[in-house]
Design a protein around this motif. Structure first.
Motif: not given
Length: 266
Positions: A19-21, A176, A178, A261
């Motif tokens: 994830t982006k996190h 998060g 993609s 998240q």
């Protein structure tokens, strides 16, 4: 990652997805088809190795009555039916019966869908994002996940591909992940259900059905890229991202998304 169970082919841990996190924690979020056929060994794996603590069932009451979940020790069961009890679309009908060895029913479903299962499914999928009842139920699902449990949450429908498929798109978007990786997770369904697809094709061949029927089985029992593309198209026609869809359509704001998240990403 697929969880190797004896009788639940489409059960998988979302852990490890980037994830982006960071990445999703292992043994926290499990997507699945129905658990009715789970063996004692399957139950033991989910209870001991995954510390299963919560099951969220997306099915309708009549589906649950016909194929109820087995009893798990110390597990909370939450019923969040994604479709209203009377809301019987062809897409829903095919999923309800996807595990039943009723070849005549498969034949009937294909005929009702005018030998174009994919085209009908593309029309049905977006309704899960636009139907007010379904939206409210997906909102409930995400809000339940904000209540952390010390172990795994498993959510499922019947085959673990349509209602769960859309729910997973929303969940992974909130975490998060993609678009490319969300699509990859969705398409992995065909890998896990390939034996079942082949089994139904063989049964239909034995029953004497021609290629007009056989060619529709993968679209009926598995998934198509066009299905998830129809979901993203529905979202992207109004919003730049899944996050924005969640904010405006499900009242799942950025604070809630950040909380989700924090619970499920590392």
């Amino acid at each position: 990652m697929r969880i190797q169970l004896e009788m639940c082919a489409n059960t998988r841990d979302l852990g490890g997805i980037i994830t982006k996190h960071g990445k999703i924690k292992s043994k926290k979020l499990i997507r699945s088809g129905k658990l009715f056929y789970a063996t004692e060994n399957d139950i033991a794996i989910l209870e001991s190795e995954y510390q299963l603590k919560r099951i969220i069932d997306f099915r309708n009451n009549h589906e649950i009555k016909r194929t109820p979940d087995p009893i798990f020790d110390y597990v909370e069961n939450i019923h969040i039916p994604i479709l209203e009890e009377h809301y019987l679309t062809l897409a829903n009908a095919k999923e309800k019966n996807i595990h039943a060895p009723d070849i005549e029913y498969l034949k009937h479903s294909i005929e009702e869908m005018k030998f174009d299962v994919e085209a009908i499914s593309i029309k049905e999928y977006p309704k899960l994002l636009s139907n007010p009842y379904s939206k409210e139920q997906y909102k409930r699902f995400l809000n339940v996940l904000l209540n952390e449990v010390h172990g795994a949450t498993l959510y499922h429908c019947s085959a673990g591909k349509d209602r769960v498929g859309v729910g997973t798109v929303l969940l992974l978007g909130a975490l998060g992940v993609s678009k490319e990786d969300i699509i990859q997770d969705y398409m992995n369904t065909n890998i896990y259900l390939q034996k079942r697809i082949n089994h139904y094709i063989d049964l239909c061949k034995t029953a004497g059905y021609d290629n007009h029927y056989l060619s529709q089985i993968p679209s009926l029992v598995g998934v198509r890229l066009s299905y998830i593309q129809s979901i993203f198209k529905t979202i992207e026609e109004k919003y730049p991202s899944i996050e924005e869809y969640l904010i405006h359509e499900l009242d799942f704001d950025m604070n809630k998304q950040k909380q989700l998240q924090k619970i499920y990403c590392e």
